[in-house]
Design a protein around this motif. Structure first.
Motif, short mmCIF file in Angstrom:
data_model
loop_
_atom_site.label_atom_id
_atom_site.label_comp_id
_atom_site.label_asym_id
_atom_site.label_seq_id
_atom_site.Cartn_x
_atom_site.Cartn_y
_atom_site.Cartn_z
N ASP A 1 -3.98 10.90 -10.21
CA ASP A 1 -3.62 9.58 -9.70
C ASP A 1 -3.96 8.47 -10.68
O ASP A 1 -3.30 7.43 -10.69
CB ASP A 1 -4.34 9.33 -8.37
CG ASP A 1 -3.84 10.24 -7.26
OD1 ASP A 1 -2.62 10.46 -7.20
OD2 ASP A 1 -4.66 10.75 -6.49
N MET A 2 -4.99 8.68 -11.49
CA MET A 2 -5.39 7.66 -12.45
C MET A 2 -6.26 8.28 -13.53
O MET A 2 -6.74 9.41 -13.39
CB MET A 2 -6.15 6.53 -11.74
CG MET A 2 -7.47 6.94 -11.14
SD MET A 2 -8.13 5.69 -10.01
CE MET A 2 -7.12 6.01 -8.55
N LYS B 1 -9.31 2.36 -7.67
CA LYS B 1 -9.30 1.75 -9.00
C LYS B 1 -10.28 0.59 -9.07
O LYS B 1 -11.07 0.47 -10.01
CB LYS B 1 -7.89 1.27 -9.34
CG LYS B 1 -7.79 0.52 -10.66
CD LYS B 1 -6.37 0.05 -10.91
CE LYS B 1 -6.29 -0.77 -12.20
NZ LYS B 1 -4.90 -1.24 -12.48
N THR C 1 -3.62 3.52 -13.51
CA THR C 1 -2.94 4.35 -12.52
C THR C 1 -1.54 4.70 -13.02
O THR C 1 -1.03 4.11 -13.98
CB THR C 1 -2.82 3.62 -11.18
OG1 THR C 1 -1.95 2.48 -11.34
CG2 THR C 1 -4.18 3.13 -10.70
N ILE D 1 -5.12 4.22 -3.67
CA ILE D 1 -5.33 4.32 -5.12
C ILE D 1 -5.84 3.00 -5.70
O ILE D 1 -6.76 2.98 -6.53
CB ILE D 1 -4.03 4.76 -5.81
CG1 ILE D 1 -3.73 6.22 -5.45
CG2 ILE D 1 -4.14 4.61 -7.32
CD1 ILE D 1 -2.44 6.75 -6.02
N GLU D 2 -5.27 1.89 -5.29
CA GLU D 2 -5.70 0.59 -5.81
C GLU D 2 -7.14 0.30 -5.43
O GLU D 2 -7.91 -0.28 -6.22
CB GLU D 2 -4.77 -0.51 -5.31
CG GLU D 2 -3.40 -0.52 -5.95
CD GLU D 2 -3.46 -0.69 -7.46
OE1 GLU D 2 -4.31 -1.50 -7.92
OE2 GLU D 2 -2.68 -0.03 -8.17
#
Length: 482
Positions: free
Chosen positions: A58-59, A283, A297, A279-280
């Motif tokens: 994902d990142m 992050k 990402t 995800i954000e």
């Protein structure tokens, strides 16, 4: 009675019903094609990005950009041969991509962050091998062997021949954590010959070679390859799913750290989030709690994809969707106006029905029922046209070009394709161009949306006509001639 009258009226007004259904069908077909092409754009972009980061990643986390000091260029030193004899020379330099590394303990810190499912570190190396030989020149004495400059002077002449002939071979090596095979750039390649690493081979002298590099260097399973004087057994050949491979050679992480002298160091940390919708948030948590790092990402990397793929994607998501909305609105309005107009021409008929005892609600339901049937017919035609359009796009499979990286700014200390910064992964030295075939997959969601639009179109058209029909009074209606 309702369905009998409905069937009779639809048969009697076939042309009008077909016009309404056709208008709705065109709007619905356009929505299906645009949605399918948009899905195809997404898949094409995923295919492009898949060549840059591991499946399920994902990142990535890399070291934040810092001003470089000193000279980071590789240096090569060759020992002098005894008595100045000529001979072959060879020197290997193994360096971390971008000359920036993170402590291996950072992997644990990242893995402990809220929302992180798993994290694994990798070491991306650039190997430069210089090999060749020096050849001594032959001294040619001048004519007559005359000497100038008095006693002790050397004979006049010149050196002919000799020199140096060296070859530079540069390739990339990626040190992978074999205990977590589900993450990392190797997962974007398929083992086409031999096998992948075993989880017990944490410090074994084994290597998996990229198929293109193996073909170039004639490497085969069971053979060997030497890196900085260390011999590794080739256990597998991996073929990239799309685009270029992340590295030419893959070896266990500990071996990579030993080769480069970067003990307990990594260049990139690959992260999988527990929830793809967060995800954000993950992050932000990593950036806040793990200082000195840059988090990138796949969405960040997607912004660097340019070329015809990006242009077509913009058209599909902006112009295409707005065009679909405009056509749908026009189709709904036309259907409504035509239905309302049909009611105006049936004033005497509805007046007679009301005089016979039909209530306004029953007349309205009859009009709405006819409009909904027209909408469903239009929906069926629209789905058929939309599927045909999507199939045509898939059959033609127009080729789109994707330029990866571009500016490379903001996605890592050395850009997307340098130094392992960002999801570009190891071994990326410059922007790459890839070609992908566009498809237009039709999802079940798209079909459900089309059916919903068909029903909505019928209801809107029925609302126009029903409103007109409900306002009719039997006495006024009977006085009018159709």
């Amino acid at each position: 009675m309702f369905f009998t009258y409905l069937r009779r009226e639809l048969r009697r007004r076939r042309k009008a019903a077909l016009v309404v259904a056709s208008g709705l069908a065109l709007g619905i077909a356009l929505v299906i094609v645009v949605n399918s092409v948009s899905n195809g754009m997404g898949r094409a972009q995923d295919k492009v990005l898949q060549s840059l980061y591991g499946l399920g990643t994902d990142m990535t986390v890399s070291k934040a950009a810092t001003p470089t000091s000193g000279d980071s260029r590789p240096r090569f030193k060759f020992d002098a041969k005894e008595n100045g004899d000529e001979g072959a020379q060879s020197s290997d330099r193994v360096m971390a991509q971008g000359f920036t590394t993170l402590s291996a303990s950072t992997v644990t810190k990242v893995a402990d962050q809220k929302g992180v499912s798993s994290a694994v570190g990798g070491l991306s190396l650039n190997v430069v091998k210089v090999s060749g030989q020096f050849t001594r020149g032959q001294f040619q004495q001048g004519e007559g062997g005359q000497m100038r400059g008095g006693p002790g002077s050397q004979p006049q002449g010149r050196v002919q021949g000799g020199g140096a002939d060296f070859d530079v071979n540069q390739y990339t090596v990626y040190g992978t954590d074999v205990t977590k095979p589900e993450l990392g750039p190797l997962t974007s390649s398929e083992i086409t010959s031999g096998r992948t690493f075993k989880t017990t081979e944490t410090d074994a002298k084994v290597v998996v070679a990229d198929s293109a590099y193996a073909k170039e260097k004639k490497l085969k399973v069971g053979g060997s390859v030497t890196v900085k004087g260390v011999k590794y057994e080739v256990i597998g050949i991996a073929t990239a799913s799309s685009g270029d491979a992340a590295a030419n050679l893959y070896i266990p992480l500990k071996q990579a750290q030993t080769l480069s002298g970067d003990k307990d160091k990594v260049t990139t940390i690959y992260v999988k989030a527990a929830d793809s919708q967060q995800i954000e948030a993950v992050k932000s948590a990593i950036q806040k709690n793990v200082p000195g790092t840059t988090v990138t990402t796949s969405a960040d990397l997607a912004k660097t994809v340019s070329g015809s793929l990006s242009t077509a994607s913009d058209l599909a998501t902006t112009v295409g969707k707005w065009l679909s909305i405009a056509v749908l609105v026009a189709a709904f309005l036309v259907a409504g106006l035509l239905t309302s107009s049909a009611v105006s021409r049936r004033v005497r008929e509805f007046g007679t029905l009301k005089a016979l005892g039909w209530k306004s609600g029953r007349v309205t339901r009859q009009v709405v029922g006819e409009a909904v049937v027209n909408g469903l017919v239009g929906g069926a035609l629209g789905i058929a046209l939309g599927l045909a359009g999507a199939y045509a796009v898939t059959a033609i499979s127009p080729t789109l070009q994707a330029q990866l990286g571009g500016s490379g700014g903001g996605l890592g200390g050395e850009g997307v394709f340098r130094g392992g910064g960002g999801l570009g992964g190891p071994g990326r030295q410059a922007a790459k161009s890839l070609e992908v075939a566009l498809t237009a997959p039709v999802s079940l969601t798209t079909i459900v949306l089309a059916v919903g639009l068909a029903v909505a179109g019928g209801l809107i058209a029925g609302a126009f006509g029903g409103w007109r029909a409900s306002r009719l009074r039997p006495a006024d209606a009977l006085r009018r001639v159709e």
